[in-house]
Design an enzyme around this catalytic site. Structure first.
Site, PDB file in Angstrom:
ATOM      1  N   ARG A   1       0.803  -1.230   0.000  1.00 58.37           N
ATOM      2  CA  ARG A   1       0.000   0.000   0.000  1.00 58.37           C
ATOM      3  C   ARG A   1       0.836   1.282   0.000  1.00 58.37           C
ATOM      4  O   ARG A   1       0.361   2.337   0.393  1.00 58.37           O
ATOM      5  CB  ARG A   1      -0.991   0.008   1.169  1.00 58.37           C
ATOM      6  CG  ARG A   1      -1.996  -1.135   1.125  1.00 58.37           C
ATOM      7  CD  ARG A   1      -3.064  -0.992   2.197  1.00 58.37           C
ATOM      8  NE  ARG A   1      -4.045  -2.073   2.094  1.00 58.37           N
ATOM      9  CZ  ARG A   1      -3.948  -3.228   2.732  1.00 58.37           C
ATOM     10  NH1 ARG A   1      -2.909  -3.458   3.518  1.00 58.37           N
ATOM     11  NH2 ARG A   1      -4.867  -4.160   2.589  1.00 58.37           N
TER      12      ARG A   1
ATOM     13  N   LYS B   1       2.595  11.486 -10.698  1.00 59.45           N
ATOM     14  CA  LYS B   1       1.703  10.705 -11.555  1.00 59.45           C
ATOM     15  C   LYS B   1       2.414   9.416 -11.954  1.00 59.45           C
ATOM     16  O   LYS B   1       3.528   9.457 -12.481  1.00 59.45           O
ATOM     17  CB  LYS B   1       1.334  11.475 -12.816  1.00 59.45           C
ATOM     18  CG  LYS B   1       0.167  12.425 -12.671  1.00 59.45           C
ATOM     19  CD  LYS B   1      -0.210  12.932 -14.057  1.00 59.45           C
ATOM     20  CE  LYS B   1      -1.388  13.863 -14.016  1.00 59.45           C
ATOM     21  NZ  LYS B   1      -1.748  14.341 -15.361  1.00 59.45           N
TER      22      LYS B   1
ATOM     23  N   GLU C   1       8.184  19.060 -24.369  1.00 60.18           N
ATOM     24  CA  GLU C   1       7.603  19.349 -23.053  1.00 60.18           C
ATOM     25  C   GLU C   1       8.151  20.653 -22.488  1.00 60.18           C
ATOM     26  O   GLU C   1       7.459  21.371 -21.770  1.00 60.18           O
ATOM     27  CB  GLU C   1       7.874  18.191 -22.088  1.00 60.18           C
ATOM     28  CG  GLU C   1       7.133  16.905 -22.426  1.00 60.18           C
ATOM     29  CD  GLU C   1       5.651  16.946 -22.054  1.00 60.18           C
ATOM     30  OE1 GLU C   1       5.188  17.965 -21.515  1.00 60.18           O
ATOM     31  OE2 GLU C   1       4.960  15.935 -22.306  1.00 60.18           O
TER      32      GLU C   1
ATOM     33  N   LYS D   1       6.405  23.355 -13.078  1.00 59.06           N
ATOM     34  CA  LYS D   1       5.604  22.192 -12.726  1.00 59.06           C
ATOM     35  C   LYS D   1       5.482  22.045 -11.220  1.00 59.06           C
ATOM     36  O   LYS D   1       4.409  21.693 -10.707  1.00 59.06           O
ATOM     37  CB  LYS D   1       6.189  20.919 -13.321  1.00 59.06           C
ATOM     38  CG  LYS D   1       5.301  19.708 -13.032  1.00 59.06           C
ATOM     39  CD  LYS D   1       5.525  18.542 -13.935  1.00 59.06           C
ATOM     40  CE  LYS D   1       4.448  17.480 -13.722  1.00 59.06           C
ATOM     41  NZ  LYS D   1       4.647  16.293 -14.576  1.00 59.06           N
TER      42      LYS D   1
ATOM     43  N   GLU E   1      -4.831  17.115  -9.765  1.00 60.69           N
ATOM     44  CA  GLU E   1      -5.388  17.530 -11.045  1.00 60.69           C
ATOM     45  C   GLU E   1      -6.885  17.792 -10.985  1.00 60.69           C
ATOM     46  O   GLU E   1      -7.668  17.335 -11.813  1.00 60.69           O
ATOM     47  CB  GLU E   1      -5.079  16.478 -12.125  1.00 60.69           C
ATOM     48  CG  GLU E   1      -5.154  17.052 -13.540  1.00 60.69           C
ATOM     49  CD  GLU E   1      -4.639  16.080 -14.583  1.00 60.69           C
ATOM     50  OE1 GLU E   1      -5.457  15.593 -15.370  1.00 60.69           O
ATOM     51  OE2 GLU E   1      -3.421  15.809 -14.579  1.00 60.69           O
TER      52      GLU E   1
ATOM     53  N   ARG F   1      -3.755  21.893 -12.593  1.00 63.49           N
ATOM     54  CA  ARG F   1      -2.774  20.931 -13.086  1.00 63.49           C
ATOM     55  C   ARG F   1      -3.171  20.340 -14.432  1.00 63.49           C
ATOM     56  O   ARG F   1      -2.316  19.911 -15.220  1.00 63.49           O
ATOM     57  CB  ARG F   1      -2.550  19.818 -12.060  1.00 63.49           C
ATOM     58  CG  ARG F   1      -1.435  18.862 -12.471  1.00 63.49           C
ATOM     59  CD  ARG F   1      -1.017  17.914 -11.361  1.00 63.49           C
ATOM     60  NE  ARG F   1       0.006  17.019 -11.840  1.00 63.49           N
ATOM     61  CZ  ARG F   1       0.642  16.116 -11.100  1.00 63.49           C
ATOM     62  NH1 ARG F   1       0.343  15.999  -9.808  1.00 63.49           N
ATOM     63  NH2 ARG F   1       1.569  15.333 -11.615  1.00 63.49           N
TER      64      ARG F   1
ATOM     65  N   ASN G   1      -1.544  19.313 -19.430  1.00 67.63           N
ATOM     66  CA  ASN G   1      -1.864  18.349 -20.482  1.00 67.63           C
ATOM     67  C   ASN G   1      -2.144  19.026 -21.827  1.00 67.63           C
ATOM     68  O   ASN G   1      -2.747  18.412 -22.708  1.00 67.63           O
ATOM     69  CB  ASN G   1      -3.069  17.504 -20.070  1.00 67.63           C
ATOM     70  CG  ASN G   1      -2.730  16.559 -18.938  1.00 67.63           C
ATOM     71  OD1 ASN G   1      -1.829  15.737 -19.050  1.00 67.63           O
ATOM     72  ND2 ASN G   1      -3.453  16.686 -17.837  1.00 67.63           N
TER      73      ASN G   1
ATOM     74  N   HIS H   1      -1.957  17.032 -24.944  1.00 73.19           N
ATOM     75  CA  HIS H   1      -1.873  15.619 -24.595  1.00 73.19           C
ATOM     76  C   HIS H   1      -3.116  14.815 -24.975  1.00 73.19           C
ATOM     77  O   HIS H   1      -3.011  13.613 -25.230  1.00 73.19           O
ATOM     78  CB  HIS H   1      -1.588  15.467 -23.099  1.00 73.19           C
ATOM     79  CG  HIS H   1      -0.178  15.794 -22.723  1.00 73.19           C
ATOM     80  ND1 HIS H   1       0.402  17.007 -22.985  1.00 73.19           N
ATOM     81  CD2 HIS H   1       0.781  15.056 -22.099  1.00 73.19           C
ATOM     82  CE1 HIS H   1       1.642  17.013 -22.531  1.00 73.19           C
ATOM     83  NE2 HIS H   1       1.894  15.831 -22.003  1.00 73.19           N
TER      84      HIS H   1
ATOM     85  N   HIS I   1      -1.948  11.773 -26.894  1.00 70.87           N
ATOM     86  CA  HIS I   1      -2.099  10.389 -26.448  1.00 70.87           C
ATOM     87  C   HIS I   1      -2.854   9.558 -27.480  1.00 70.87           C
ATOM     88  O   HIS I   1      -2.511   8.402 -27.741  1.00 70.87           O
ATOM     89  CB  HIS I   1      -2.825  10.341 -25.103  1.00 70.87           C
ATOM     90  CG  HIS I   1      -1.966  10.737 -23.953  1.00 70.87           C
ATOM     91  ND1 HIS I   1      -2.467  10.992 -22.699  1.00 70.87           N
ATOM     92  CD2 HIS I   1      -0.628  10.919 -23.850  1.00 70.87           C
ATOM     93  CE1 HIS I   1      -1.480  11.321 -21.884  1.00 70.87           C
ATOM     94  NE2 HIS I   1      -0.355  11.286 -22.563  1.00 70.87           N
TER      95      HIS I   1
ATOM     96  N   HIS J   1       6.524   9.908 -27.174  1.00 66.24           N
ATOM     97  CA  HIS J   1       5.524  10.710 -26.471  1.00 66.24           C
ATOM     98  C   HIS J   1       5.683  12.193 -26.793  1.00 66.24           C
ATOM     99  O   HIS J   1       4.698  12.879 -27.112  1.00 66.24           O
ATOM    100  CB  HIS J   1       5.654  10.471 -24.965  1.00 66.24           C
ATOM    101  CG  HIS J   1       4.773  11.353 -24.141  1.00 66.24           C
ATOM    102  ND1 HIS J   1       3.404  11.212 -24.103  1.00 66.24           N
ATOM    103  CD2 HIS J   1       5.057  12.402 -23.329  1.00 66.24           C
ATOM    104  CE1 HIS J   1       2.887  12.131 -23.304  1.00 66.24           C
ATOM    105  NE2 HIS J   1       3.865  12.865 -22.833  1.00 66.24           N
TER     106      HIS J   1
END
Length: 362
Positions: A118, A140, A182, A224, A234, A238, A242, A245, A249, A262
């Site tokens: 956990r 993330k 980026e 960031k 997010e 935040r 993206n 993205h 993606h 990417h």
């Protein structure tokens, strides 16, 4: 050595940026709390840098997992491999996972660390420019499914991030350029002055000039870190990170994992988002052209790859994690340095933008 802090209360952590940090165990060893350590790397990075990290683990019980390189290996099967290695090590709850590599290694390692007992500590040691300025910071983590990128994951912040800029000397040119996409993103969505700085330093960045890289990485990480501190999970700001993205993606998955990097997909996605913003009357067309011109100067793609079908791309975009109750949301801008989340866009407008891009390839 430059230090940037991610301020998250009890879970705050430092980002150390500088040449030679991987071999400086005196700097990173204090981030390891217990006696069990798993070092995760890949077949490209391990022969170059693994020995430097392992040399700093003297006196600790440690094991190594080396994965094949590439986005197509960011899978649940490889997470299971990490779990098996942790079990064989007898890793307890004070164990640490060190992610030595690019974004795939960091995402996989962080997700495994989030799940083992956990949640155990992990330390990011990114070796690609994209990972340095993006995926290693912010917590993330996740893996890909056939249906889409990063659909399975967790928020799990690292104990620390150690960025050794000397590793960029061995980074293949294509991967290095993908990381610059980026860097451009941070200027595009929140810092027009930084965008202009990149425009003035294109040649230095292409030459991997140390001073220019240090500045670009530090400014990207500060941006960031500030966003993550204000919106860790997010729920608002935040999501702006993206930019490009949702398109990117979808393009990356449709092209086939590993066919398009990417950062390359994000570069195309940013141009599409900027063009759509102009088409919707939200932003000047000239700003979209300026963005595309900069990406082209950095030798990044700005058009959809051959074979991408607009309808299929739109279908994949609907699976994007920013969608709410089945409604597609996009990060658009009002011009250089200012972006926001936009919902309720008529999908026919998005499809038309994709079709227009395909038509221009003909």
């Amino acid at each position: 050595m430059t230090r940037v802090d991610v301020a998250l209360g009890e879970r705050s952590y430092p980002i150390h940026i500088g040449a030679g940090s991987l071999a400086d165990a005196a700097r990173w060893r204090p981030a390891i709390a217990g006696r069990h350590v798993l070092v995760l790397s890949n077949t490209v990075v391990a022969p170059l840098y693994l020995d430097r990290v392992v040399a700093g683990l003297d006196g600790l019980d440690h094991t190594i997992v080396v994965l094949d390189d590439g986005e197509q290996h960011k899978t649940l099967e490889n997470v299971a491999r990490i779990f098996d290695a942790l079990a064989a090590l007898g890793a307890s709850r004070d164990a640490t996972l060190i992610a030595l590599g690019g974004g795939v290694v960091g995402d996989l390692g962080g997700f495994a660390a989030a799940c083992w007992m956990r949640g155990i500590d992990f330390v990011q040691m990114p070796t690609t420019l994209l990972a340095m300025v993006d995926s290693s910071v912010g917590g993330k983590t996740g893996v890909n499914l056939a249906a889409g990128k990063n659909l399975v994951g967790a928020f799990h912040q690292p104990r620390a991030v150690f960025i050794d800029t000397r590793t960029l000397a061995t980074l293949p040119r294509r991967e290095y350029l993908a990381g610059l996409a980026e860097v451009v993103k941070y200027g595009a969505i929140g810092d027009a002055a930084f965008f202009a700085w990149i425009e003035r330093h294109v040649e230095a960045l292409l030459a991997r000039d140390e001073a220019a890289l240090d500045e670009a990485i530090a400014r990207s990480c500060r941006h960031k870190a500030g966003v993550v501190a204000r919106d860790e999970r997010e729920l608002g700001e935040r999501a702006l990170l993206n930019f490009g993205h949702t398109f990117g993606h979808a393009i990356e998955v449709e092209a086939g994992y590993g066919e398009l990097l990417h950062g390359e997909a994000v570069a195309i996605g940013m141009v599409l988002a900027a063009r759509l913003s102009a088409t919707l009357g939200r932003a000047p067309r000239a700003d979209a052209e300026r963005l595309e011109a900069l990406l082209r100067r950095l030798d990044l793609p700005t058009r959809l790859p051959a074979g991408c079908q607009p309808e299929r791309l739109l279908e994949r975009m609907r699976l994007d994690k920013k969608s709410v109750s089945g409604q597609l949301r996009l990060i658009l801008w009002t011009g250089l340095g200012a972006a926001d989340v936009v919902a309720g866009i008529d999908e026919s407008r998005i499809l038309a933008e994709l079709e227009n891009d395909v038509a221009n390839l003909a």
